[in-house]
Design a protein around this motif. Structure first.
Motif, short mmCIF file in Angstrom:
data_model
loop_
_atom_site.label_atom_id
_atom_site.label_comp_id
_atom_site.label_asym_id
_atom_site.label_seq_id
_atom_site.Cartn_x
_atom_site.Cartn_y
_atom_site.Cartn_z
N ASP A 101 11.45 1.80 2.39
CA ASP A 101 10.97 1.86 0.78
C ASP A 101 11.62 0.86 0.15
OD1 ASP A 101 8.93 2.48 -0.89
OD2 ASP A 101 10.26 3.69 -1.84
N GLY A 102 11.22 0.56 -1.06
CA GLY A 102 11.86 -0.30 -2.03
C GLY A 102 10.98 -0.30 -3.13
N PRO A 103 11.56 -0.10 -4.50
CA PRO A 103 10.63 -0.07 -5.64
C PRO A 103 10.46 -1.40 -6.49
CG PRO A 103 12.69 0.82 -6.16
CD PRO A 103 12.95 0.24 -4.81
N ALA A 104 10.08 -2.28 -5.55
CA ALA A 104 9.77 -3.71 -6.20
C ALA A 104 8.80 -4.47 -4.98
CB ALA A 104 10.93 -4.68 -6.33
N LEU A 105 8.03 -5.14 -5.43
CA LEU A 105 7.18 -5.81 -4.66
C LEU A 105 8.01 -7.20 -4.11
CD1 LEU A 105 4.40 -6.56 -3.30
CD2 LEU A 105 3.99 -8.02 -5.19
N ASN A 126 3.97 -2.63 -6.15
CA ASN A 126 4.11 -3.21 -4.62
C ASN A 126 3.25 -2.51 -3.83
OD1 ASN A 126 4.95 -0.36 -4.98
ND2 ASN A 126 7.29 -0.92 -4.15
N ARG A 142 3.83 -7.15 3.61
CA ARG A 142 4.90 -6.37 2.86
C ARG A 142 4.57 -5.56 1.57
NH1 ARG A 142 6.20 -6.60 7.21
NH2 ARG A 142 7.75 -7.77 8.40
N PHE A 143 3.56 -4.96 1.53
CA PHE A 143 3.48 -4.01 0.32
C PHE A 143 4.03 -2.81 0.95
CE2 PHE A 143 -0.43 -3.87 2.88
CZ PHE A 143 -0.46 -2.43 3.09
N ARG A 144 4.15 -1.88 0.13
CA ARG A 144 4.73 -0.45 0.23
C ARG A 144 3.96 0.41 0.22
NH1 ARG A 144 9.66 -1.55 2.72
NH2 ARG A 144 10.93 -2.97 1.55
N LEU A 145 3.97 1.35 1.31
CA LEU A 145 3.42 2.94 1.12
C LEU A 145 4.59 3.88 0.76
CD1 LEU A 145 2.17 2.57 4.68
CD2 LEU A 145 0.64 2.08 2.86
N GLU A 146 4.30 4.40 -0.37
CA GLU A 146 5.25 5.28 -1.18
C GLU A 146 5.21 6.33 -0.11
OE1 GLU A 146 7.02 8.29 -2.55
OE2 GLU A 146 5.03 8.70 -2.28
N PRO A 147 6.52 6.68 0.30
CA PRO A 147 7.01 7.60 1.50
C PRO A 147 6.51 8.92 1.39
CG PRO A 147 8.70 6.04 1.06
CD PRO A 147 7.91 6.13 -0.08
N TYR A 182 17.30 4.22 -8.23
CA TYR A 182 16.19 4.14 -9.22
C TYR A 182 15.31 5.53 -8.97
CZ TYR A 182 17.44 -0.62 -9.46
OH TYR A 182 18.29 -1.67 -10.16
N TYR A 188 7.40 3.30 -13.19
CA TYR A 188 7.45 2.36 -11.71
C TYR A 188 7.08 3.28 -10.71
CZ TYR A 188 7.31 -1.52 -8.81
OH TYR A 188 6.72 -2.52 -7.80
N SER A 234 -0.56 5.59 -4.27
CA SER A 234 -0.61 5.83 -3.14
C SER A 234 -1.39 7.11 -2.82
CB SER A 234 0.83 6.11 -2.45
OG SER A 234 1.60 5.25 -2.43
N ARG A 244 3.54 4.24 -8.36
CA ARG A 244 3.52 4.20 -6.98
C ARG A 244 2.98 5.42 -6.42
NH1 ARG A 244 8.47 2.94 -4.09
NH2 ARG A 244 6.79 2.50 -2.57
#
Lengths: 457, 457
Positions: free
Chosen positions: B65-69, A210, B78-83, B107, A111, A119, A115
């Motif tokens: 960030d958060g490792p889930a949709l 995500n 509310r998608f995530r940009l990998e920081p 995680y 996972y 990205s 990501r």
């Protein structure tokens, strides 16, 4: 080339710049042609290199990686630049060149890695490639709480499972699932975003990812293993194979084998590019190029080189034995080491050339077993052309002995010859790494399944 | 503030820009003040935002960030940009502003995360900060092969172990261990590079890290938990705390508590900055600001908002109940949820204000429980000044309801007032995030131990 499907009139060779802090020759950092070692941690150094490679219309820049400190850092510039951070900053300074990150299936989570690549692919506009490795360095295990590094077969089992899992994650958002319809208030069409519910032999991943599907769908799959497991893996998954060969014949054998394996699996062998590594010393005369190579070799540290030989062949030698023959009878052929393609390559050198220990060490100092050549620009171009036209290569991973100069001379003097001979592009035709490599963008498997299931009107 | 140690004459407030795709108000992406949603995956959008924040001399940009949709992606951006990838590309487009990446101790693996931060810190010239989270979203577990999300106490146990492990990794190369002496051929002084041999209750990591020590030594530690475990963790490790408060009094209580906890552990409370979140709607009159806020609220989706309420309070309601009172008796106070600081915050709103369901949903739509204010630039500046001077804040995490406009108006109209009042810098004095926050660069623990053990001449 029986397994070569591309039209020979339009076929073009592919070139990556393999970036290594301090250059590929282990002693390069000591030579006066190299910049001040302080620059090796300066992102601008790598941005400048990538811009130069982009100006030369190279397909990609390639970053190696491994999650452990190399023992030989005492004598060689062998720290690691974490590829995702480094390549993201390189992406920001370039527009077209591909960005190939090495990442391990053994020491990352699907996972998290999915990501990072999605990205990188988004922020670079579709330029990400993944050099898939299972990590060879046993000392990595203890950085991850394991007492022992998983054996070769186990690592490849996880790699296959891993590829299936991340492939599903990258497909989990169909193209166009991000609707962003302001009027209705529908941001993402969740009917087109799929949990993947991967349950493999070793890995379970629910998904979905995500982040929306990236410009290339997923990164280009690059792979470098040449062992039996590695070849089987490459034939199934890889779109480009990075490989080490010392002789044309060995290159041809590998090339034919990997293309045939892909064809047997129903793949178009033209969509699996074979890219041997090549580390060129270039000068206006051959003797000058050889002299430069020799200067580099004389800067190596026998203590370091003997340690490398021990790791490669299991043979422990002292500095007093440098000018004797390599003791063939002491080479340990069994176990993990004997399975490795790098082991076989070095054993071949020993058997074919019967070098002294010092000569062998100098051969390995250049590019860790990759082919080192020294010659004029015409000679280097001729070698590349020969491998390319005689069924040993679709292109090359260029591994300059020192940086940036070793690349600059290649770009300024070898690339124009390749262009004159119609072998290499003068400018980019596409914007993504997939386009540079002539590969199609894959459709999400979920979208494909939906289309297949839809009734015909 | 008894626990406030900084000299009030030189004390300055700190401002981060909290970047969230689409802005912090859940319906911002639908409003005409927002740019085309296509831009939300364009790195240049974020680079431009960071440049604007740098021009305003903000301390940092902050990425969640958060490792889930998120379930609510159907209605919210509310998608995530990998920081790490995103912030590395932002680093390349900026020079001074801090770069704060959220990353989970639950995680990720310590070795991988330590590398990502060390690399971000190197390539940005010392601007990395780590927002340490243990991940609240239970659906993350199944993206990592776990059947259940570890409970709160277990996550914090791993977080403490993780901090000890990565702290040792970041110290494992002493400053100056990269010698690069061309004459002797010594690249790295391996006597100053240490295996860390961390063996905690949950994690084992051998080390050393595979990259030299970074400009800041390690990232600045930022933390956002406000539960009992979270406060204890912050008091021990955090250098900045990001926190959510709806009232001055709640902010003051938290501020005093966290500073006292730090002091009890022997830390200088002035080196633990408290930064509440603030989401400002700004217009030239208060009624215009309120009208804008109301327009945003009217674009929210009750279906989404009711789902959020269910997650927060355990109460399932229908759209027919929107204009009735929040049913206090149905709120589930037990279990994991009841431990969370966000739960307490919402419960406080319910008890203090007795809102209708719709009013409560609108309160939460703004910034997920963070304080939303609507007013003129003078009113907003006055609110910040009050919290800052009355012991509730050392600065703020600014959470613009929409981007980039919601930030631009803050920078253009609120920041000048703060400067006139001597509360905020006009230009940077330092180059690293540590310097912006007034924090010293730590010495490697191995170097410190060596110095302590050395005989006095």
């Amino acid at each position: 080339m029986s397994a070569q499907s591309a039209d020979p009139r339009t076929r073009q060779l592919h070139l990556n710049l393999f970036v290594y802090p301090g250059g590929h020759h282990e002693a390069a950092w000591r030579h006066s042609v190299s910049p001040d070692p302080d620059r090796l941690l300066d992102i601008r150094f790598y941005q400048d290199l990538a811009r130069a490679a982009e100006l030369a219309a190279f397909d990609g820049v390639f970053f190696a990686d491994g999650p452990a400190l190399a023992d030989n850092v005492r004598y060689a510039s062998r720290f690691r630049l974490e590829p995702f951070t480094w390549l993201s900053a390189v992406a920001a300074a370039t527009e077209r060149i591909g960005l190939i990150a090495t990442a391990s299936t053994t020491y990352t989570e699907p996972y998290n890695l999915a990501r990072l690549f999605a990205s990188l692919d988004h922020l670079s506009g579709g330029r990400a490639g993944w050099n898939i490795v299972t990590t060879g360095a046993p000392q990595a295990a203890r950085n991850f709480g394991l007492d022992a590094h998983p054996v070769h077969a186990e690592r490849y089992e996880r790699a296959r499972d891993f590829l299936e899992a991340v492939g599903k994650l990258w497909d989990s958002w169909e193209d166009g699932a991000l609707v962003a319809d302001r009027r209705s208030g529908l941001f993402a069409d969740t009917d087109r975003i799929h949990t993947v519910d991967h349950e493999g032999p070793l890995l379970k991943v629910r998904g979905p990812l995500n982040i929306p599907r990236s410009p290339q769908g997923r990164p280009v799959y690059v792979q470098a293993g040449s062992s039996e497991d590695g070849r089987a893996f490459a034939a199934r998954y890889a779109e480009a194979v990075f490989t080490a060969h010392q002789t044309l014949r060995s290159g041809q054998e590998f090339y034919a084998d990997i293309k045939q394996r892909a064809a047997r699996l129903g793949r178009d062998p033209g969509k699996l590019l074979v890219l041997p590594g090549i580390s060129p010393f270039i000068a206006s005369t051959e003797s000058e190029a050889r002299r430069l190579h020799q200067e580099f070799n004389e800067l190596t540290q026998p203590e370091y080189s003997l340690e490398l030989l021990h790791r490669l062949l299991g043979v422990r030698l002292t500095q007093g034995e440098l000018d004797g023959p390599v003791p063939r009878e002491l080479i340990e052929t069994g176990g993990e080491r004997g399975n490795g393609s790098r082991f076989q390559l070095v054993l071949d050198i020993v058997e074919r050339e019967q070098p002294t220990v010092r000569e062998l060490l100098h051969r390995l100092a250049g590019a860790r077993g990759h082919r080192v050549i020294a010659g004029t620009p015409e000679q280097v171009a001729g070698q590349l052309q020969q491998w390319y036209e005689q069924g040993a290569a679709d292109g090359f991973n260029v591994m300059p002995p020192w940086l940036p100069g070793g690349f600059d001379v290649f770009a300024a003097q070898v690339v124009p010859i390749l262009r004159e001979r119609g072998l290499f592009r003068s400018e980019y035709e596409g914007g993504t790494l997939r386009e540079h490599y002539g590969l199609a963008r894959p459709l999400s498997r979920y979208e494909a399944a939906r289309s297949a299931a839809a009734p015909v009107a």
